[in-house]
Design an enzyme around this catalytic site. Structure first.
Site, short mmCIF file in Angstrom:
data_model
loop_
_atom_site.label_atom_id
_atom_site.label_comp_id
_atom_site.label_asym_id
_atom_site.label_seq_id
_atom_site.Cartn_x
_atom_site.Cartn_y
_atom_site.Cartn_z
N HIS A 60 42.13 48.32 36.43
CA HIS A 60 41.14 47.58 37.22
C HIS A 60 40.67 46.36 36.44
O HIS A 60 40.52 46.39 35.22
CB HIS A 60 39.94 48.48 37.56
CG HIS A 60 39.06 47.89 38.61
ND1 HIS A 60 38.12 46.92 38.33
CD2 HIS A 60 38.98 48.10 39.95
CE1 HIS A 60 37.51 46.57 39.45
NE2 HIS A 60 38.02 47.27 40.45
N GLU A 104 43.91 42.84 43.72
CA GLU A 104 42.48 42.55 43.76
C GLU A 104 42.22 41.20 43.10
O GLU A 104 42.15 41.11 41.88
CB GLU A 104 41.70 43.63 42.98
CG GLU A 104 41.76 45.00 43.58
CD GLU A 104 40.63 45.87 43.04
OE1 GLU A 104 39.81 46.32 43.84
OE2 GLU A 104 40.56 46.07 41.82
#
EC number: 5.3.1.1
Length: 254
Positions: free
Chosen positions: A96, A166
């Site tokens: 992430h 993302e």
């Protein structure tokens, strides 16, 4: 065989036991498309994993938000892939952007983590994405390709990998990639997989979008041909997460 729509909810570092129970009550009561239409995975903080695993409806699954890069041992504060497997936690989020930026996780380190987690039987949501500076300088695909290559160099079997694109500039900022921007990167990423891994992996691997996804924009984003679902942040803590899960219907009705 089409790619099954995938909706992940990343709760990040949020929640109390009471709040988690409220979220679970909302999820458990929700009327959503069946498992053959959408795969739903929620990712609470480590301390709430057993609670969520025990109380969550059986058609939804659970992910950890991270795990250690190798076998456990003298690594204070870390949680190993083996521990997650031992608790029957099937999924883990790795790479992430918050961990890449705040904790200095390199592409290679993330690639090693993905390979080790897969080797222990976990399924992986592997995150890639560019910063605003990288997008504005026109290097989005160079950045995303380098992040993906670090995984591809270490992983041969992609069956249990979901790639989450993302864009860092859209995470928690309220800015969102337009459906066209998301589709462009997803299509390029799929092209990269076809050329550098295999056409089969490119065709079957789900590429999901993350970055300020909400109930208002999810249908249009989900309707893009190469957007196979979402990794949802803040909205996964709210009732609108149900609306985002229901966006899977746009693919079934396409």
């Amino acid at each position: 065989m089409g790619r099954k729509f995938f909706v992940g909810g990343n709760w990040k570092c949020n929640g109390t036991a009471e709040e988690v129970k409220k979220i679970l009550a909302t999820l458990n009561a929700a009327d959503v498309p069946s498992q053959d239409v959408v795969e739903v995975v929620v990712s609470p903080p480590y301390v709430f994993l057993p609670l969520v695993k025990n109380e969550l409806r059986p058609d939804f699954h659970v992910a950890a938000q991270n795990c250690w890069v190798k076998k456990g041992g003298a690594f204070t504060g870390e949680v190993s892939a083996e521990m997650l497997v031992n608790l029957s936690i099937p999924w883990v989020i790795l790479g992430h952007s918050e961990r890449r930026a705040l904790l200095g996780e390199s592409n290679e380190f993330v690639g090693d983590k993905v390979a080790y987690a897969l080797s222990q039987g976990l399924k992986v949501i592997a995150c890639v994405g560019e910063t605003l500076e990288e997008r504005e300088s026109g290097s989005t695909m160079d950045v995303v390709a380098a992040q993906t290559k670090a995984i591809a160099d270490r992983v041969k079997d992609w069956t249990n990998v979901v790639v989450a694109y993302e864009p860092v500039w859209a995470i928690g900022t309220g800015k969102v990639a337009s459906p066209a921007q998301a589709q462009e990167v997803h299509a390029e990423l799929r092209k990269w997989l076809a050329a550098n891994v295999s056409p089969e992996v490119a065709a079957s691997t789900r590429i999901i979008y993350g970055g300020s996804v909400n109930g208002a924009n999810c249908k249009e984003l989900g309707g893009q041909p190469d957007v196979d679902g979402f990794l949802v942040g803040g909205a996964s803590l709210k009732p609108e997460f149900i609306d985002i899960i229901k966006a899977a219907e746009v693919k079934r009705n396409a």
